[in-house]
Design an enzyme around this catalytic site. Structure first.
Site, short mmCIF file in Angstrom:
data_model
loop_
_atom_site.label_atom_id
_atom_site.label_comp_id
_atom_site.label_asym_id
_atom_site.label_seq_id
_atom_site.Cartn_x
_atom_site.Cartn_y
_atom_site.Cartn_z
N ASP A 206 0.64 -1.16 -0.01
CA ASP A 206 0.04 -0.16 0.18
C ASP A 206 0.96 1.16 0.01
OD1 ASP A 206 -2.43 1.52 0.31
OD2 ASP A 206 -2.13 1.49 2.50
N GLU A 450 2.94 -8.44 7.25
CA GLU A 450 1.80 -9.07 6.86
C GLU A 450 1.90 -9.99 5.40
OE1 GLU A 450 -1.51 -6.34 6.43
OE2 GLU A 450 -1.29 -5.74 8.42
N TYR A 503 -7.14 -3.11 12.54
CA TYR A 503 -7.67 -1.97 12.04
C TYR A 503 -9.26 -1.90 12.27
CZ TYR A 503 -3.77 -0.30 9.79
OH TYR A 503 -2.20 0.19 9.58
N GLU A 539 0.60 -1.65 14.19
CA GLU A 539 -0.12 -0.74 13.46
C GLU A 539 -1.38 -0.56 14.00
OE1 GLU A 539 -0.39 -1.25 9.21
OE2 GLU A 539 1.79 -1.96 9.19
C1 BDP Z 1 -1.75 -2.49 6.82
C2 BDP Z 1 -0.56 -2.62 6.03
C3 BDP Z 1 -0.05 -0.97 5.59
C4 BDP Z 1 -1.13 -0.07 4.99
C5 BDP Z 1 -2.38 -0.11 6.01
C6 BDP Z 1 -3.51 0.67 5.44
O1 BDP Z 1 0.50 -3.21 6.82
O2 BDP Z 1 1.04 -1.04 4.57
O3 BDP Z 1 -0.79 1.05 4.56
O4 BDP Z 1 -2.77 -1.50 6.42
O5 BDP Z 1 -4.66 0.01 4.87
O6 BDP Z 1 -2.17 -3.58 6.72
O7 BDP Z 1 -3.57 1.78 5.59
#
Ligand code: BDP
Length: 650
Positions: A206, A450, A503, A539
């Protein structure tokens, strides 16, 4: 090996490299010393993209043989910079294939006349595959866009009455299932929809695949007998600092080595001789992370002097390496630096900015470090590839702790788990460890982000990469970064610390902030119960368009980003008392991605905009990080003394 035979060609260029790069020699950062000079080659280079159908015209016409301008029209291209966003040509922005860079360098006369001088060309980063010629002679090839490579060009520049040399670098940004990161070229063959020969580069990561000469290019000299590499590891015995050193020499069999360690005042605190040994520093000043000590990031200087017998008589070489004395250890539930629990409160970054793309830039670098310190961040992860050496040096100097990640991102195709990929992954880890092993700021290696590691070969693949990394560097823990969705992750059993991305209320249960606490607590308990290893929330975040406001919070507004973070923080505050050892926000700043319907001019999960201006979440995080620093460190006065006028500690 000429470029034509270099590798197996397809229409686009070398898509199957298979040319194993045996790691030879060290990769010491070029520093000036009484025996070494540097000549920067940054500035404007001549540039030409090969727009021919097969992208092979440059090789067919041997553009490296003559000045590039004689091959056709050239552009002025800044170095360092990505080439994509500098111009107005849409074809160049999304170009896939070979581009050509060229520059003439005037050499000091003694470099070409003194046969006891070794002249080296060093390229900080060329993304992705590079072939280099000097005066039309092939001198180097390198695969991988995030690590430096060099060529000894002494013979070439010393073979005739030369006052200048012409450096030509061809760079191919094509990614294949076996590159790191991987990618695929998709040929669109339906002629009712696409012109003949149409193709696009597909990637599963991404961020935008910026390309070009991203980091400084320079020439430097050493004597012909020279200090090739230094490896330093450190330890403590009571309050005595231990500095184990090993020095590798090239160009002479008969030599002496003297080493001396100086403190920040320039006082000699320990001395030694020979190619390996241990220096003992009574009452050592330790290298502490930012906000963990009143004098963080203490650096000694290790001065190495080589005296060698060469055919021309005795010669000396000098190299000075900054050394931080510190220890790193991991228990079942803690990450220890100098024996004290360390909690990562930091960020994930990208090398990314307007116009220059991934090009190195001192102003941007200082702005980022000033923001990190303003924020009270004590750490970052080099998501998702190694950063410039100058970045790592600043981390050493400011006490910013680093999880150093290799470009193993977007590994999802079954063919990316085969032997060719594995072999390359091992080589990249070798190059990374070789480059960054002496940085006290680096406390852990990350071998991937990932990957689709529920695929069957992933277990063997990551077991091998992690074991290899530990052999290369037994002094640091190794991790790889998984995702909360990957319950059956076959790589996690081999890591020392579990790094997990999630997320909640962004990619799942959109808009439902109320489910975060339950889901996050379940995530932590599940991973910890399974492995009894410390966990980092590596993250978390939410897409936020700066200036969008909604109350009650709605997705994409600044309020939503803040509320999502707050939900995470309340669970992190419980679990950090148990086994959670860190939290790294995704992301420090907005960054460019491929164009998709899910991205509005790139990924907007930054707490700063791409121009480094704060969104509301930056203030929230700042308050939290300074409080964490204050709570978890030894003395409030330590935090206060470093608060840079922070109103949180008036
Ligand atoms: C995560 C990835 C990261 C992405 C992020 C996203 O590790 O590289 O930019 O998602 O979707 O899973 O913002």
């Amino acid at each position: 090996m000429g470029p034509g035979q270099a590798c197996t060609w397809t229409a686009l260029g070398p898509l199957l490299w298979g040319c194993a790069l045996a790691l030879q020699g060290g990769m010491l950062y070029p520093r000036e010393s009484p025996s070494r000079e540097r000549k920067e080659l940054d500035g404007l280079w001549s540039f030409r993209a090969d727009f021919s159908d097969n992208r092979r015209q440059g090789f067919e016409q041997q553009w490296y043989r003559r000045p590039l301008r004689e091959s056709g029209p050239t552009l002025d291209m800044p170095v360092p910079s990505s080439f994509n966003d500098v111009g107005q040509d849409a074809r160049l922005r999304s170009f896939v294939g070979w581009v050509w860079y060229e520059r003439e360098a005037a050499l000091p006369q003694r470099w070409s006349q003194d046969l006891d001088t070794r002249v080296v060309l060093r390229i900080g980063s060329a993304h992705y595959y590079a072939i280099v010629w000097v005066n039309g002679v092939h001198v180097a090839e390198h695969e991988g866009g995030h690590l430096p490579f060099e060529a000894d060009i002494s013979k070439l520049v010393q073979s005739g009455p030369l006052s200048s040399c012409r450096i030509t670098i061809a760079i191919n940004n094509t990614l294949t299932p076996h590159t790191l990161p991987p990618g695929t070229i998709q040929y669109k063959t339906d002629t009712s929809k696409y012109p003949k020969g149409y193709f696009v580069q597909d990637i599963k990561f991404d961020f935008f695949n910026y390309a070009g000469l991203h980091r400084p290019v320079l020439l430097y000299t050493t004597p012909t007998a020279y200090i090739d590499d230094i490896t330093v590891t450190t330890g403590m015995d009571q309050d005595t600092g231990l500095v184990n050193y090993q020095v590798f020499v090239q160009g002479s069999e008969h030599f002496q080595l003297e080493v001396c360690l100086r403190d920040e005042e320039g006082k000699v605190v320990a001395e030694g001789t020979g190619g390996r040994g241990q220096l003992q520093v009574p009452s050592a000043n330790l290298w502490w992370p930012y906000l963990m000590h009143e004098h963080p990031a203490y650096l000694y200087s290790l001065e190495v002097k080589l005296t060698a017998q060469t055919a021309a008589g005795p010669a000396s070489d000098f190299y000075t390496l900054p050394v931080g004395i510190r220890t790193v250890a991991v228990t079942e539930s803690q990450f220890l630096i100098n024996g004290k629990p360390f909690y990562f409160h930091g960020v994930n970054k990208h090398e990314d900015a307007d116009i220059r793309g991934k090009g190195f830039d001192w102003s941007l670098l200082m702005k980022d470090f000033n923001l990190l310190r303003w924020l009270g961040a004590n750490s970052f992860r080099t998501s998702h590839y190694p950063y410039a050496e100058e970045v790592m040096q600043l981390c050493d100097r400011y006490g910013i702790v680093v999880i150093d990640e290799c470009p193993g991102v977007g590994i999802v195709l079954p063919e990316s788990f085969g032997n060719v990929s594995l072999q390359h992954h091992l080589e990249v880890m070798e190059e990374l460890v070789r480059r960054d092993k002496n940085h006290p700021a680096v406390v852990m290696w990350s071998v991937a982000n990932e990957p689709a590691s529920s695929l069957k070969p992933a277990g063997y693949y990551f077991k091998t990469v992690i074991a290899h990394t530990k052999t290369l560097d037994p002094s640091r823990p190794v991790t790889f970064v998984t995702n909360s969705n990957y319950a059956a992750d076959l790589g996690v059993p081999y890591v020392d610390v579990i790094c997990v991305n999630s997320y909640y209320s962004w990619y799942h249960d959109y808009g439902h902030l109320e489910v975060i606490q339950l889901q996050l607590a379940t995530q932590f308990d599940t991973w910890y119960r399974a492995y009894q290893k410390p966990v980092i929330q590596s993250e978390y975040g939410a897409e936020t368009i700066a200036g969008f406001h909604q109350d009650p919070p709605l997705m994409f507004s600044e309020e939503y980003q803040k509320s999502l973070l707050e939900q995470y923080h309340s669970v992190l505050d419980q679990k950090r008392k148990e086994y959670v050892v860190g939290e790294l926000i995704w992301n420090f700043a907005d960054f460019m991605t491929n164009q998709t319907p899910a991205r509005v001019l790139g990924n907007k999960k930054g707490i700063f905009t791409r121009q480094r201006q704060p969104k509301s979440a930056a203030f929230l995080l700042r308050e939290r990080y300074w409080k964490l620093a204050n709570e978890t460190r030894y003395h409030r006065s330590v935090v206060k003394s470093q608060c840079l006028g922070n109103s949180l500690f008036p």
